[in-house]
Write an enzyme that holds these catalytic residues in place. Structure first.
Site, PDB file in Angstrom:
ATOM      1  N   ASP A 227       0.843  -1.191   0.000  1.00  0.00           N
ATOM      2  CA  ASP A 227       0.000   0.000   0.000  1.00  0.00           C
ATOM      3  C   ASP A 227       0.883   1.248   0.000  1.00  0.00           C
ATOM      4  O   ASP A 227       1.833   1.353   0.793  1.00  0.00           O
ATOM      5  CB  ASP A 227      -0.907   0.002   1.230  1.00  0.00           C
ATOM      6  CG  ASP A 227      -1.942   1.101   1.182  1.00  0.00           C
ATOM      7  OD1 ASP A 227      -3.045   0.847   0.683  1.00  0.00           O
ATOM      8  OD2 ASP A 227      -1.645   2.218   1.649  1.00  0.00           O
ATOM      9  N   GLU A 269      -4.948   2.375  -3.942  1.00  0.00           N
ATOM     10  CA  GLU A 269      -3.481   2.410  -3.965  1.00  0.00           C
ATOM     11  C   GLU A 269      -2.879   1.116  -3.420  1.00  0.00           C
ATOM     12  O   GLU A 269      -1.720   1.083  -3.000  1.00  0.00           O
ATOM     13  CB  GLU A 269      -2.959   3.605  -3.160  1.00  0.00           C
ATOM     14  CG  GLU A 269      -3.246   3.554  -1.679  1.00  0.00           C
ATOM     15  CD  GLU A 269      -4.547   4.234  -1.295  1.00  0.00           C
ATOM     16  OE1 GLU A 269      -4.654   4.700  -0.154  1.00  0.00           O
ATOM     17  OE2 GLU A 269      -5.467   4.296  -2.130  1.00  0.00           O
TER      18      GLU A 269
END
Length: 351
Positions: A227, A269
């Site tokens: 992430d 993301e």
């Protein structure tokens, strides 16, 4: 239920209640931010129901809707039961899953029909071509051996038949090309359904299918969840177009450094990497190489050459147990990821 959903890896010990609460709260905030949802009671209650059971039916319904980085809308939340508090979601997920499978089944069925049609047309072309050759040979034989009005009438009929055969062969050739083009487009459509349009990486669906294939073969697997750190600051400070470029840049690094393994965009993301047939140490080294390379780069805006600031990612890496489903391994890697975030970001946690 919070305690049950948030067990740690080490010895299966439960996290203390305060830490569990913080983790749930943090994940709810990320969920609302990723989907650009305000923290009103309905959105917050909905996010809580998703986070509290990350492999449950509601979470799966949300995953299906957000596949490929799509954000939830208010209408989606209402459709999934967001207006009824903690009521269960009895039919949304099966219906959504049925619709998805129905769509995939329709594509597969159409492709089978196209392939069958293509085979049929090719067989007809072959038979028509052979018949045309035989007919032409017979016409030559008649011309050489016969005379008179009768033979001229036969020749006219034969010539007309030959013209029709040649015309049919030409039409069948065009139909064969069209069938080949349609087959190629269907194959492209099936591939696109499993690919993220922004990063050109496989998407969540492709990742889960890949995991299932290795699981069926009994392959050893390691799963990583990655992430981007503080990605919201990039979007808020420079705009989503710049954020998209950052996503693409990190996707390229992960794909290059983990070449030969499944790297996919899981959503927003978040990326996942599936290492099959390698030891944890190998997976760690590959992932660490990608993390270090991203952290070392200094990104700038192409329009103004203004520095973007440090861009890093955190990751959690775990080994999938024998026969372990993807959801279980993912949740464990995801917890390790959040531990890496809590410990300062830009690092890899293993367990």
């Amino acid at each position: 239920m919070v305690d049950r959903a948030l067990k740690s890896i080490d010895g299966g010990q439960e996290l203390d209640r305060d830490e569990a609460t913080r983790t749930i709260f943090q994940r709810i905030g990320v969920f609302l931010s990723d989907n650009r949802l305000g923290p009103d009671p309905v959105n917050y209650a909905f996010a809580y129901r998703v986070m509290i059971d990350p492999v449950g039916p509601l979470a799966k319904a949300v995953a299906a809707l957000t596949d490929g980085g799509v954000r939830l809308t208010k209408r989606d939340i209402m459709a999934l039961g967001g207006d009824v508090g903690n009521a269960p979601v009895p039919s949304v997920t099966p219906v959504a899953e049925a619709d998805r499978k129905s769509g995939e089944g329709l594509v597969a069925q159409t492709q089978m029909q196209v392939e069958g049609f293509q085979d049929l047309v090719m067989a007809m072309r072959s038979e028509t071509r052979d018949f045309g050759r035989d007919l032409a040979a017979k016409a030559d034989a008649i011309r050489e051996s016969s005379g008179g009005d009768a033979s001229e009438a036969v020749m006219r009929i034969t010539t007309a038949m030959l013209d029709r055969v040649q015309s049919a062969e030409s039409q069948l050739e065009a139909a064969t090309r069209e069938a080949s083009d349609l087959r190629a487009k269907l194959e492209e459509a099936r591939d696109n359904a499993r690919r993220d349009p922004l990063t050109d990486l496989p998407n969540r669906r492709a990742f889960e299918e890949c995991y299932a294939e290795h699981l069926a073969k009994g392959d050893a697997m390691c799963l990583a969840v990655c992430d981007i750190d503080r990605f919201k600051l990039v979007n808020d400070g420079f705009g989503h177009a710049v954020g998209d470029r950052v996503l693409k840049a990190i996707a390229d690094v992960l794909a290059a450094e983990c070449e030969g393994h499944m790297v996919a965009r899981y959503g927003g993301e978040e990326f996942v990497v599936l290492f099959a047939g390698v030891e944890m140490a190998t997976a760690r080294d590959l992932l660490e190489g990608a993390r270090a390379l991203v952290a070392k780069k200094r990104y700038r805006l192409r329009e103004s050459d203004e520095p973007l600031g440090e861009v890093t990612f955190s990751a959690g890496l775990t080994a999938a147990g024998p026969g372990e489903e993807v959801g279980e391994a993912f949740v464990r890697a995801d917890r390790l990821l959040y531990t890496a975030k809590a410990d300062g970001r830009n690092q890899l946690k293993m367990g």
